[in-house]
Design an enzyme around this catalytic site. Structure first.
Site, PDB file in Angstrom:
ATOM      1  N   HIS A  54       0.866  -1.174   0.000  1.00  0.00           N
ATOM      2  CA  HIS A  54       0.000   0.000   0.000  1.00  0.00           C
ATOM      3  C   HIS A  54       0.908   1.232   0.000  1.00  0.00           C
ATOM      4  CE1 HIS A  54      -2.791   2.951   1.807  1.00  0.00           C
ATOM      5  NE2 HIS A  54      -3.769   2.136   1.459  1.00  0.00           N
ATOM      6  N   ASP A 110       2.914  -4.788   7.923  1.00  0.00           N
ATOM      7  CA  ASP A 110       1.746  -3.928   7.779  1.00  0.00           C
ATOM      8  C   ASP A 110       0.525  -4.832   7.893  1.00  0.00           C
ATOM      9  OD1 ASP A 110      -0.479  -2.649   6.825  1.00  0.00           O
ATOM     10  OD2 ASP A 110       0.495  -1.795   5.056  1.00  0.00           O
ATOM     11  N   GLN A 142      -4.676  -5.139   6.770  1.00  0.00           N
ATOM     12  CA  GLN A 142      -5.698  -6.017   6.197  1.00  0.00           C
ATOM     13  C   GLN A 142      -5.752  -7.374   6.883  1.00  0.00           C
ATOM     14  OE1 GLN A 142      -7.990  -5.209   4.132  1.00  0.00           O
ATOM     15  NE2 GLN A 142      -7.187  -3.174   3.661  1.00  0.00           N
ATOM     16  N   LYS A 171     -10.493  -0.742  10.300  1.00  0.00           N
ATOM     17  CA  LYS A 171     -10.674  -1.918   9.443  1.00  0.00           C
ATOM     18  C   LYS A 171     -11.006  -3.142  10.295  1.00  0.00           C
ATOM     19  CE  LYS A 171      -7.291  -0.138   6.142  1.00  0.00           C
ATOM     20  NZ  LYS A 171      -8.031   0.264   4.939  1.00  0.00           N
ATOM     21  N   CYS A 219      -4.749   2.452  -3.755  1.00  0.00           N
ATOM     22  CA  CYS A 219      -3.503   2.956  -3.142  1.00  0.00           C
ATOM     23  C   CYS A 219      -2.370   1.966  -3.298  1.00  0.00           C
ATOM     24  CB  CYS A 219      -3.695   3.287  -1.663  1.00  0.00           C
ATOM     25  SG  CYS A 219      -4.908   4.548  -1.375  1.00  0.00           S
TER      26      CYS A 219
HETATM   27  C1  LIG Z   1      -2.380  -2.859   3.481  1.00  0.00           C
HETATM   28  C2  LIG Z   1      -2.695  -1.488   3.985  1.00  0.00           C
HETATM   29  N1  LIG Z   1      -1.742  -0.755   4.557  1.00  0.00           N
HETATM   30  C3  LIG Z   1      -1.987   0.465   5.042  1.00  0.00           C
HETATM   31  C4  LIG Z   1      -3.222   1.051   4.962  1.00  0.00           C
HETATM   32  C5  LIG Z   1      -3.425   2.422   5.503  1.00  0.00           C
HETATM   33  O1  LIG Z   1      -4.298   2.386   6.572  1.00  0.00           O
HETATM   34  P1  LIG Z   1      -4.846   3.740   7.217  1.00  0.00           P
HETATM   35  O2  LIG Z   1      -5.367   4.566   6.087  1.00  0.00           O
HETATM   36  O3  LIG Z   1      -5.915   3.286   8.138  1.00  0.00           O
HETATM   37  O4  LIG Z   1      -3.710   4.394   7.916  1.00  0.00           O
HETATM   38  C6  LIG Z   1      -4.253   0.328   4.363  1.00  0.00           C
HETATM   39  C7  LIG Z   1      -5.593   0.944   4.243  1.00  0.00           C
HETATM   40  O5  LIG Z   1      -6.136   1.137   3.199  1.00  0.00           O
HETATM   41  C8  LIG Z   1      -3.986  -0.966   3.867  1.00  0.00           C
HETATM   42  O6  LIG Z   1      -4.954  -1.677   3.289  1.00  0.00           O
END
Ligand SMILES: Cc1ncc(COP(=O)(O)O)c(C=O)c1O
Lengths: 420, 150
Positions: free
Chosen positions: A136, A213, A216, A239, A377
């Site tokens: 991401h 990370d 998900q 999430k 993203c």
């Molecule tokens: C794999 C992953 N990493 C990071 C993020 C970023 O999360 P947040 O926007 O809650 O900080 C997301 C959210 O879309 C994600 O799916």
């Protein structure tokens, strides 16, 4: 069951009564554009159960107060509830110590914290950080910023046509200058579950710490940071059935202790004079200023909620939805799944021949089916597959077979509408 | 409310036609103005090539990747502006913009471009329709940074 990590025993999960679960999420019982809502955008954010909404409401109605500073009763209650949530997160992740749990805004902030505190204090020009192509943007851009500040370099492990990390290639990137591996536990764009345990093992053999990370991963199966042995784990509450604006950075105590604060302010100090400031102990060193107290209490309630159903049961339910969806998708000519990893979370990314994902999203919306369309993203993933984006349906504990069927019916309608 | 009715308002036959067979699609070899546009929301890209001659758009082409709405909008735009004086093109841009974002203006006669008026009912798609126009506008101004819909 989706094997979120290798240690998950394939327990016989008790069947989950989805109608009972749905009753906890009043938002789901609505019609959208005259059709029953099928909310399939859970990878973007999940809905919140009554227990979470109630917990926030009670805080504001009954004991709203600042924490760690008042001698009065309300402040004590608020502090207790805030710290109780930290203990709940510790248990949820099976961390060894509660002070290894740092509250942040979300995954993005957690990763930025590691980059700016750990990265800036530890890394030198030419040091390498290994990522995967699945990341991401929030696990790419913080490292690029760090690179501009310190001269560190990114190395990117490729993925195969199924969207799986090419493990041999990944191993080859681990070299004498590698200082950190930062990878997604589960890919948001494709649903791929990365072999987190094996990644950590390989990195640790070379003395390299690993950040996972978990944005998900955390809502969709048990996560055990001790079994994974990862050094950092980042997640977002929203999430995970919790409110927005609250997330977690888990870090091993030795690492967090050695790291300098990244934001200065109240709560993160022990004593301040104009000559010298002594920092507070973990985890407060990293929680400058008044935090998201209500959100943190909401996160605690969400973890209680999830534990009440059982993460094994949730994983089994979602795996069944994914199986059904994948099977149905294969029956639709002109529908191509993007991301077909063997180990996959309940995310169905797809393209329809001759119909742009954005148009798919609009037509599905007119059928009450909420999905996401675009690059999610994760633009490098889209570039890898030579597509501008995908349509993505992502499932959660409250989704049903009937909603999968509504998705497929809406897809057929989109194809018909576009004369395909 | 008939939802398919709304969808039909958005996706008119003309739009399908221009999406499948975009007019003036491709590079313009002798362009003297070029601008790129980008929609960060969906990753769509469009490049608009102009050949300006004596204050007129003597020729125009576009290329890129986009949804049906943005592709059709770019295609219809290219037909609408070709051969027109620059001031007229700018005026057309303003009227087009007003048609799909502003509830309170009585639409002027926009000819064929009116098939995109249904976009107004789909706020998240407005940017798809306006991206080619913002890009054209930048090309006319000789701006080099990419137009975005943000
Ligand atoms: C794999 C992953 N990493 C990071 C993020 C970023 O999360 P947040 O926007 O809650 O900080 C997301 C959210 O879309 C994600 O799916």
């Amino acid at each position: 069951m989706s094997a979120i990590h290798d240690e998950v025993r394939h327990l016989q999960a008790p069947a989950l009564d989805v109608e009972t679960v749905r009753a906890d999420f009043p938002i789901l019982a609505q019609t959208v554009r005259g059709k029953p809502l099928a909310y399939l955008d859970n990878a973007a954010t999940t809905q919140k159960p009554l227990a979470v909404i109630e917990a926030e409401r009670r805080y504001y109605l009954e004991y709203n107060s600042n924490i760690h500073r008042g001698v009065h009763l309300l402040s004590q209650k608020a502090t207790d509830a805030y710290e109780a949530a930290r203990e709940k997160v510790r248990r949820f992740l099976n961390a060894r110590h509660a002070e290894e749990i740092v509250f942040v805004r979300g995954t993005t902030e957690a990763i930025n914290l590691v980059a700016q505190s750990w990265g800036r204090s530890q890394l030198k020009p030419g040091d390498e950080i290994v990522l995967s192509l699945l990341e991401h943007h929030s696990n790419i851009v913080p490292w690029q910023l760090l690179g501009q500040q310190t001269g560190t370099v990114l190395k990117v492990a490729p993925i195969n046509d199924a969207g799986e990390l090419m493990f041999e290639e990944f191993l080859r990137l681990l070299g004498p200058r590698t200082r950190l591996v930062a990878v997604a536990h589960v890919s948001n764009a494709l649903g791929t579950v990365n072999p987190a345990r094996a990644i950590v093992e390989a990195a640790h053999e070379r003395g390299v710490p690993v950040l996972l990370d978990g944005a998900q991963a955390a809502a969709h199966g048990p996560v055990d940071v001790q079994a994974l042995d990862c050094d950092f784990y980042a997640l977002s509450g929203h999430k995970l059935y919790a409110p927005t604006g609250i997330g977690v950075l888990y870090g091993k105590r030795e690492l967090l202790e050695a790291m300098p604060p990244w934001q200065g302010g109240g709560d993160m100090i022990r004593t301040v004079s104009f000559d010298k400031t002594e920092y507070n102990v973990l985890p407060h060193k990293f929680e400058a200023g008044t935090p998201n107290i209500a959100g943190t209490i909401g996160l605690g309630a969400a973890l209680d909620y999830v534990a009440g159903i059982g993460l094994e049961a949730i994983a089994a339910h979602e795996a069944e939805l994914l199986r059904h969806a994948t099977e149905e998708a294969r029956r639709i000519p002109g529908m191509r799944l993007v991301g077909t990893a063997r180990d996959k979370a309940a995310i169905l990314s797809f393209v329809l021949e001759g119909i742009h994902p954005h148009d798919v999203g609009t037509i599905l919306d007119s059928e009450g089916v909420a999905i996401r369309a675009g690059h999610h993203c994760a633009m490098p993933v889209m570039t890898r597959f030579g597509i501008p984006g995908t349509a993505r349906a992502s499932f959660a504990v409250y989704n049903t077979h009937a909603e999968v069927d509504a998705l497929m019916a809406a897809i057929r309608k989109a194809q018909k509408f576009f004369g395909r | 409310m008939s939802d398919t009715g709304d969808l039909r308002e958005l996706y008119q036959e003309v739009i399908f036609d221009h999406n499948r067979h975009p007019r003036n699609f491709g590079r313009l070899a002798d362009a003297n103005r070029v601008a790129e546009g980008h929609n960060p929301l969906c990753g769509d890209n469009v490049t608009v090539y102009l050949k300006l001659e004596g204050g007129r758009v003597a020729d125009v082409k576009f290329e890129g990747q986009g949804c049906a709405i943005s592709t059709a909008s770019a295609s219809l735009m290219s037909e609408a502006v070709k051969g027109r004086p620059v001031e007229e093109v700018e005026k057309l841009f303003r009227s087009f913009h007003a048609m799909i974002v502003d509830d309170n203006v009585a639409p002027e006669d926009l000819g064929k471009l009116e098939v995109l008026s249904g976009v107004k009912e789909f706020p998240v798609r407005v940017k798809c329709a306006t991206l080619p126009w913002h890009t054209l506008h930048n090309a006319l101004l000789g701006k080099h940074e990419a137009a975005t819909t943000e």
